[in-house]
Write an enzyme that holds these catalytic residues in place. Sequence first.
Site, short mmCIF file in Angstrom:
data_model
loop_
_atom_site.label_atom_id
_atom_site.label_comp_id
_atom_site.label_asym_id
_atom_site.label_seq_id
_atom_site.Cartn_x
_atom_site.Cartn_y
_atom_site.Cartn_z
CE1 TYR A 85 -6.00 11.39 -9.99
CE2 TYR A 85 -6.61 13.22 -11.43
CZ TYR A 85 -5.99 12.00 -11.24
OH TYR A 85 -5.36 11.40 -12.30
CG ASN A 144 1.38 4.47 -12.52
OD1 ASN A 144 0.94 5.31 -13.29
ND2 ASN A 144 0.70 3.36 -12.22
CB SER A 184 -3.36 13.91 -13.80
OG SER A 184 -4.58 14.23 -14.45
CG ASP A 219 -1.85 1.20 1.28
OD1 ASP A 219 -1.71 2.10 0.42
OD2 ASP A 219 -2.70 1.25 2.18
#
Length: 253
Positions: free
Chosen positions: A153, A91, A139, A64
């Site tokens: 996010y 990633n 992103s 994790d």
Amino acid sequence: MDLGLTGKRCVVTGASRGIGLAIARGLAAEGAHVAICARGEGPLREAERELRALGVQVFAEACDVGDGTAVGRFLDAAREALGGVDVCIHNASALARGPDPGSWARSLEVDLMGAVHAFEHVIPWMAASGGGSLLVVSSISGIEASPAPDFAYSAAKAAQLAYVKKLATLHAPNRIRANAVAPGSIDFPGGLWDGVRRENPQMYEMVRGSIPWGRMGTPEEVADLAVYLVSPRAGWVTGECVAVDGGQHRGMR
């Protein structure tokens, strides 16, 4: 083009499927040895078998990435198995896209602090061995605001980019490079956009239609860029974030 990755020892987190697996596959195809982790044991072992078939050393361990202690144990074991770490790619993502406190906590734990824990652990090894390469899969949500309410996010992805810039500046004297790739909407079986396509086709088509190239991207298209950036052929590239999105973030409304 020979990327000069033969025999390099590379770590990829979140590599049991999608972009992470495509990156690990691309590295192995270049002759690099790879260590991968993911939370799910079953998919991780499938990825391990696939990578071993490419004829390189492979180490795989469930982890994790939101747990800093677990990340350290994984990296120590990866270093022992491969004989060192030349490349570290973060990633893993919580993909926590809501605005709720839980999404904030998980995004910061996995997306941001997962990178911090991994990179800070391997940097001393790289410095002692004469250099290395760090890469974070961020992103386009960290570059430009979209209409989606994915506050946690997006903020975590933007923080990743600031962190990479700082690493690149501070560790250049140690010949450690740090870069980021910023994928757009990437579609693959079992991924986020695969689920959206099945459950909310109208939203899927709306996003797809906003991409100048008129389609979603593939994990392999992200991997091709990532593998190049961590390779010696990109030896003068550091502190950069490169979008791989078919022009999507420039077309956001």
